[in-house]
Design a protein around this motif. Structure first.
Motif, mmCIF file in Angstrom:
data_model
loop_
_atom_site.group_PDB
_atom_site.id
_atom_site.type_symbol
_atom_site.label_atom_id
_atom_site.label_comp_id
_atom_site.label_asym_id
_atom_site.label_seq_id
_atom_site.Cartn_x
_atom_site.Cartn_y
_atom_site.Cartn_z
ATOM 1 N N GLU A 2 -40.990 63.999 25.990
ATOM 2 C CA GLU A 2 -40.167 63.174 25.222
ATOM 3 C C GLU A 2 -38.444 63.344 25.162
ATOM 4 O O GLU A 2 -38.234 64.504 25.623
ATOM 5 C CB GLU A 2 -40.400 63.050 23.609
ATOM 6 C CG GLU A 2 -41.701 62.200 23.324
ATOM 7 C CD GLU A 2 -42.198 62.395 21.880
ATOM 8 O OE1 GLU A 2 -41.086 62.149 20.944
ATOM 9 O OE2 GLU A 2 -43.442 62.548 21.267
ATOM 10 N N TYR A 8 -31.468 60.904 23.662
ATOM 11 C CA TYR A 8 -31.998 59.333 23.199
ATOM 12 C C TYR A 8 -30.855 58.635 22.483
ATOM 13 O O TYR A 8 -30.688 57.335 22.913
ATOM 14 C CB TYR A 8 -33.070 59.622 22.162
ATOM 15 C CG TYR A 8 -33.811 58.149 21.785
ATOM 16 C CD1 TYR A 8 -34.716 57.516 22.461
ATOM 17 C CD2 TYR A 8 -33.313 57.631 20.615
ATOM 18 C CE1 TYR A 8 -35.278 56.316 22.223
ATOM 19 C CE2 TYR A 8 -33.952 56.261 20.160
ATOM 20 C CZ TYR A 8 -34.577 55.852 20.906
ATOM 21 O OH TYR A 8 -35.310 54.456 20.639
ATOM 22 N N ASP A 66 -34.302 47.560 19.939
ATOM 23 C CA ASP A 66 -33.947 48.915 20.381
ATOM 24 C C ASP A 66 -34.083 49.098 21.977
ATOM 25 O O ASP A 66 -34.491 48.252 22.473
ATOM 26 C CB ASP A 66 -34.866 49.896 19.490
ATOM 27 C CG ASP A 66 -36.171 49.783 19.675
ATOM 28 O OD1 ASP A 66 -36.832 49.275 20.719
ATOM 29 O OD2 ASP A 66 -36.990 50.344 18.946
ATOM 30 N N ARG A 67 -33.915 50.281 22.202
ATOM 31 C CA ARG A 67 -34.108 50.677 23.544
ATOM 32 C C ARG A 67 -35.162 50.400 24.239
ATOM 33 O O ARG A 67 -35.881 50.353 25.241
ATOM 34 C CB ARG A 67 -33.713 52.055 23.940
ATOM 35 C CG ARG A 67 -32.128 52.239 23.840
ATOM 36 C CD ARG A 67 -31.920 53.644 24.232
ATOM 37 N NE ARG A 67 -30.348 54.047 23.706
ATOM 38 C CZ ARG A 67 -29.672 54.956 24.110
ATOM 39 N NH1 ARG A 67 -30.116 55.775 24.930
ATOM 40 N NH2 ARG A 67 -28.244 55.078 23.779
ATOM 41 N N ASN A 68 -36.251 50.408 23.511
ATOM 42 C CA ASN A 68 -37.840 50.133 23.812
ATOM 43 C C ASN A 68 -38.339 48.623 23.824
ATOM 44 O O ASN A 68 -39.472 48.414 24.177
ATOM 45 C CB ASN A 68 -39.028 51.021 22.872
ATOM 46 C CG ASN A 68 -38.488 52.587 23.178
ATOM 47 O OD1 ASN A 68 -38.298 52.816 24.253
ATOM 48 N ND2 ASN A 68 -38.535 52.980 21.973
ATOM 49 N N ASN A 70 -38.486 46.907 21.043
ATOM 50 C CA ASN A 70 -38.848 46.471 19.763
ATOM 51 C C ASN A 70 -37.838 45.891 18.994
ATOM 52 O O ASN A 70 -36.643 46.376 19.073
ATOM 53 C CB ASN A 70 -39.720 47.597 19.461
ATOM 54 C CG ASN A 70 -40.749 48.292 19.757
ATOM 55 O OD1 ASN A 70 -41.476 47.423 20.643
ATOM 56 N ND2 ASN A 70 -40.962 49.553 19.907
ATOM 57 N N LYS A 110 -41.816 42.783 19.368
ATOM 58 C CA LYS A 110 -41.384 42.770 20.805
ATOM 59 C C LYS A 110 -40.306 41.797 21.010
ATOM 60 O O LYS A 110 -40.479 40.510 20.236
ATOM 61 C CB LYS A 110 -42.369 42.819 22.041
ATOM 62 C CG LYS A 110 -43.218 44.023 22.010
ATOM 63 C CD LYS A 110 -42.568 45.199 22.615
ATOM 64 C CE LYS A 110 -43.510 46.222 22.907
ATOM 65 N NZ LYS A 110 -42.672 47.738 23.204
#
Length: 159
Positions: A2, A8, A66-68, A70, A110
């Motif tokens: 991670e 991050y 967010d960056r993912n 989501n 998403k």
């Protein structure tokens, strides 16, 4: 492995480019809403409104992810705050102030997911009122978040 928190949270060139491309229209002096409200609530469609309850639809836009990819938890908290405040809004009465919010984050949404947002007024005592806001995936029915929101309003003078 991670990412470390510092890595991050680092602002990337891609993040900077996204912010630079934002189009922020000028606000007129008589506008009753802010850039903040316009930015986060743009795209919400009211499907049904009755005294004490509201049902809305919302497609998750890139600006609130967010960056993912989501829907960001801060965006969810903002939706609970804004939609909950809508339930207790009264014309020509001073703005309500949030005094407490409790949000259960149950799943993720998403980018481009269609959400159903429902809210209802739970009740009130004196100058404090409570609302319940629920976000669900419109296709799967999966609950994304549930928020309870308490608001305070200055009561009208009886003089």
């Amino acid at each position: 492995m991670e990412k470390k928190p510092r890595e991050y949270l680092r602002v990337t060139e891609q993040d900077s480019d996204l912010i630079a491309r934002l189009i922020i229209p000028p606000q007129s002096p008589e506008a009753f809403h802010s850039f903040y409200e316009d930015f986060t609530l743009r795209g919400i469609r009211v499907d049904q409104f009755q005294p004490g309850s509201i049902s809305c639809s919302f497609t998750v836009p890139p600006r609130l992810t967010d960056r993912n990819g989501n829907l960001a938890v801060g965006a969810i908290a903002n939706l609970v705050d804004e939609i909950g405040a809508t339930m207790v809004h009264e014309k020509d009465v001073p703005m309500n102030v949030s005094v407490d919010m409790s949000i259960s984050y149950l799943s993720t949404a998403k980018l481009n997911d269609e959400l159903e947002i429902s809210a209802k007024l739970l009740g009130g005592k004196g100058a404090v009122k409570g609302t319940l806001v629920v976000l669900k995936n419109k296709i799967t029915g999966e609950m994304i978040a549930e928020g309870r929101h308490s608001l305070f309003s200055v009561t009208r003078s009886k003089i």
